[in-house]
Design an enzyme around this catalytic site. Structure first.
Site, mmCIF file in Angstrom:
data_model
loop_
_atom_site.group_PDB
_atom_site.id
_atom_site.type_symbol
_atom_site.label_atom_id
_atom_site.label_comp_id
_atom_site.label_asym_id
_atom_site.label_seq_id
_atom_site.Cartn_x
_atom_site.Cartn_y
_atom_site.Cartn_z
ATOM 1 N N GLN A 152 44.241 64.488 -5.140
ATOM 2 C CA GLN A 152 43.998 63.049 -5.274
ATOM 3 C C GLN A 152 45.243 62.211 -4.994
ATOM 4 O O GLN A 152 45.235 61.001 -5.176
ATOM 5 C CB GLN A 152 43.416 62.727 -6.655
ATOM 6 C CG GLN A 152 44.359 62.904 -7.816
ATOM 7 C CD GLN A 152 43.642 62.785 -9.145
ATOM 8 O OE1 GLN A 152 42.805 63.610 -9.503
ATOM 9 N NE2 GLN A 152 43.924 61.721 -9.886
ATOM 10 N N GLY A 176 46.482 56.516 -25.248
ATOM 11 C CA GLY A 176 45.213 56.314 -24.534
ATOM 12 C C GLY A 176 44.433 57.618 -24.471
ATOM 13 O O GLY A 176 43.238 57.671 -24.780
ATOM 14 N N HIS A 177 45.129 58.696 -24.079
ATOM 15 C CA HIS A 177 44.462 60.009 -24.024
ATOM 16 C C HIS A 177 43.992 60.425 -25.426
ATOM 17 O O HIS A 177 42.897 60.961 -25.588
ATOM 18 C CB HIS A 177 45.426 61.078 -23.497
ATOM 19 C CG HIS A 177 45.919 60.841 -22.096
ATOM 20 N ND1 HIS A 177 47.235 60.562 -21.804
ATOM 21 C CD2 HIS A 177 45.279 60.857 -20.897
ATOM 22 C CE1 HIS A 177 47.392 60.431 -20.503
ATOM 23 N NE2 HIS A 177 46.219 60.596 -19.920
ATOM 24 N N MET A 206 45.692 64.326 -16.540
ATOM 25 C CA MET A 206 46.780 64.887 -15.730
ATOM 26 C C MET A 206 48.012 65.108 -16.610
ATOM 27 O O MET A 206 49.125 65.233 -16.105
ATOM 28 C CB MET A 206 47.095 63.972 -14.562
ATOM 29 C CG MET A 206 45.926 63.860 -13.584
ATOM 30 S SD MET A 206 46.405 63.452 -11.914
ATOM 31 C CE MET A 206 47.150 61.859 -12.154
ATOM 32 N N MET A 209 48.438 51.391 -21.498
ATOM 33 C CA MET A 209 49.226 52.625 -21.547
ATOM 34 C C MET A 209 48.902 53.479 -20.333
ATOM 35 O O MET A 209 47.752 53.539 -19.892
ATOM 36 C CB MET A 209 48.921 53.385 -22.825
ATOM 37 C CG MET A 209 49.480 52.677 -24.013
ATOM 38 S SD MET A 209 49.597 53.752 -25.416
ATOM 39 C CE MET A 209 50.247 52.571 -26.594
ATOM 40 N N SER A 210 49.933 54.109 -19.798
ATOM 41 C CA SER A 210 49.755 54.938 -18.612
ATOM 42 C C SER A 210 50.927 55.910 -18.535
ATOM 43 O O SER A 210 52.053 55.552 -18.913
ATOM 44 C CB SER A 210 49.750 54.040 -17.363
ATOM 45 O OG SER A 210 49.984 54.819 -16.205
ATOM 46 N N SER A 211 50.663 57.111 -18.046
ATOM 47 C CA SER A 211 51.762 58.072 -17.865
ATOM 48 C C SER A 211 52.803 57.486 -16.920
ATOM 49 O O SER A 211 53.997 57.752 -17.054
ATOM 50 C CB SER A 211 51.224 59.381 -17.292
ATOM 51 O OG SER A 211 50.141 59.837 -18.084
ATOM 52 N N GLN A 228 38.362 53.364 -19.855
ATOM 53 C CA GLN A 228 38.042 52.152 -19.088
ATOM 54 C C GLN A 228 39.183 51.802 -18.119
ATOM 55 O O GLN A 228 38.964 51.194 -17.086
ATOM 56 C CB GLN A 228 37.778 50.989 -20.063
ATOM 57 C CG GLN A 228 37.528 49.634 -19.424
ATOM 58 C CD GLN A 228 36.347 49.644 -18.466
ATOM 59 O OE1 GLN A 228 35.346 50.316 -18.711
ATOM 60 N NE2 GLN A 228 36.459 48.913 -17.365
ATOM 61 N N LYS A 229 40.392 52.230 -18.472
ATOM 62 C CA LYS A 229 41.590 51.980 -17.649
ATOM 63 C C LYS A 229 41.341 52.268 -16.162
ATOM 64 O O LYS A 229 41.860 51.586 -15.288
ATOM 65 C CB LYS A 229 42.719 52.865 -18.203
ATOM 66 C CG LYS A 229 43.915 53.087 -17.325
ATOM 67 C CD LYS A 229 44.862 51.936 -17.407
ATOM 68 C CE LYS A 229 46.201 52.170 -16.782
ATOM 69 N NZ LYS A 229 46.225 52.896 -15.537
HETATM 70 P P1 AMP Z 1 45.184 60.431 -16.401
HETATM 71 O O1 AMP Z 1 45.898 61.466 -17.187
HETATM 72 O O2 AMP Z 1 46.001 59.213 -16.126
HETATM 73 O O3 AMP Z 1 44.497 60.989 -15.185
HETATM 74 O O4 AMP Z 1 44.006 59.888 -17.345
HETATM 75 C C1 AMP Z 1 43.090 60.765 -17.932
HETATM 76 C C2 AMP Z 1 42.027 59.953 -18.634
HETATM 77 O O5 AMP Z 1 42.634 59.133 -19.623
HETATM 78 C C3 AMP Z 1 41.258 59.002 -17.691
HETATM 79 O O6 AMP Z 1 39.889 58.994 -18.042
HETATM 80 C C4 AMP Z 1 41.906 57.680 -17.961
HETATM 81 O O7 AMP Z 1 41.061 56.571 -17.720
HETATM 82 C C5 AMP Z 1 42.210 57.800 -19.456
HETATM 83 N N1 AMP Z 1 43.271 56.853 -19.815
HETATM 84 C C6 AMP Z 1 44.473 56.701 -19.196
HETATM 85 N N2 AMP Z 1 45.153 55.671 -19.772
HETATM 86 C C7 AMP Z 1 44.365 55.182 -20.756
HETATM 87 C C8 AMP Z 1 44.494 54.124 -21.696
HETATM 88 N N3 AMP Z 1 45.571 53.339 -21.737
HETATM 89 N N4 AMP Z 1 43.486 53.894 -22.558
HETATM 90 C C9 AMP Z 1 42.362 54.671 -22.534
HETATM 91 N N5 AMP Z 1 42.182 55.684 -21.659
HETATM 92 C C10 AMP Z 1 43.155 55.939 -20.786
#
Ligand code: AMP
Length: 277
Positions: free
Chosen positions: A52, A27-28, A21, A174-176, A138-139
């Protein structure tokens, strides 16, 4: 996008999809690296999927910075960014993908409809990009379980690869959404990874008959250290159907400990997975 993926399929090149997203972080990038190591062409999709998000969730304020994402993708050697508009993804669509049972647990109790949005958009992305491999973190453990089941139930022609969670130095995943946190909240939120590891320790000690007593100890630990953080759930389950492990002493196999917590007004999720022999 479909013309491009048809071309690569015909030429026998292996294509990877990393669905995101946006508002990319390390992480990405770790998923992109894995994708590049094992494929010829890497596609990153950037799409903040309205389907979602619940009505009171953060779709409007979800962080977005396409220019920065573009630079990160370029630096990481991504071949294509797929960045569709909402109307391109959902043009008078009447179809949804719902995976049953698994989606009613954990996140599903707090975010009704969320996983239907996830499964629908990911199947659409798979059909648009036609990747051989898809890379997920895995997050988002429950999302992974749901997508694995969808791929297997619907015979989607793609292999799911799960990559380790990348963490800050203090353990915070890590997270957006971490961009919503103040520096103090970021520091306090490291308790979440600590609580997951405390749970793992107790599971592996094998002195607990069931998961309930562990969950009580975890709540007490949180109350002692950060009473301001609200734990929405802390569950100890198998890593496939995400069923609570009732007979913990005799259980053998993969254990998933997952949680959701509110740090201020920000909702965070995290998990760990490990083997109990
Ligand atoms: P998102 O942009 O948050 O929807 O995440 C996109 C992908 O990146 C998903 O498969 C998440 O599980 C993965 N992701 C998000 N944060 C992490 C992280 N800290 N470490 C590894 N993968 C991540």
């Amino acid at each position: 996008m479909q013309d491009i993926s048809d071309y690569y399929r015909c030429t026998g090149k292996k294509t990877a999809l990393v669905p995101t997203m946006g508002f990319l972080h390390k992480g990405h990038v770790s998923l992109i690296k894995k994708a590049k190591e094992n494929n010829d062409i890497t596609v990153v999709s950037i799409f903040v999927n309205p389907m979602q998000f619940g009505v009171n969730e953060d779709f409007d304020k979800y962080p977005r910075d396409f220019k920065k994402d573009y630079d990160i993708c370029k630096e990481a050697g991504v071949d294509y960014i797929f960045n569709p508009e909402i109307y391109e993804m959902y043009n008078k669509s009447l179809t949804e993908v719902t995976v049953k049972e698994i989606t009613g647990r954990l996140e599903g109790k707090f975010r009704p409809g969320h996983f239907t949005g996830v499964a629908t958009v990911v199947l659409k992305l798979i059909n648009a990009v036609k990747p051989h491999n898809i890379y997920l973190g895995q997050k988002d453990a429950q999302q992974n379980a749901v997508l694995k089941k969808m791929v297997s139930d619907l015979n989607a022609d793609v292999i799911i690869n799960i990559c380790e969670t990348v963490r800050e130095e203090n353990g915070l995943a890590m997270s957006s959404r971490n961009s919503y946190l103040t520096p103090e909240q970021k520091s306090n939120a490291s308790i979440l990874y600590f609580l997951l590891n405390e749970g793992r320790k107790r599971v592996l000690e094998n002195n607990f008959e069931d998961t309930e007593a562990i969950k009580v100890e975890i709540s007490v630990l949180l109350k002692q250290k950060h009473p301001d953080i609200e734990l929405q759930y802390y569950e100890i389950t198998d890593n496939d159907r995400l069923d609570n492990i009732s007979d913990l002493k005799n259980y053998k196999g993969e254990v998933l400990i997952s949680l959701a917590a509110k740090v201020g007004s920000t909702r965070l999720i995290d998990n760990i997975v490990f083997i109990k022999q």
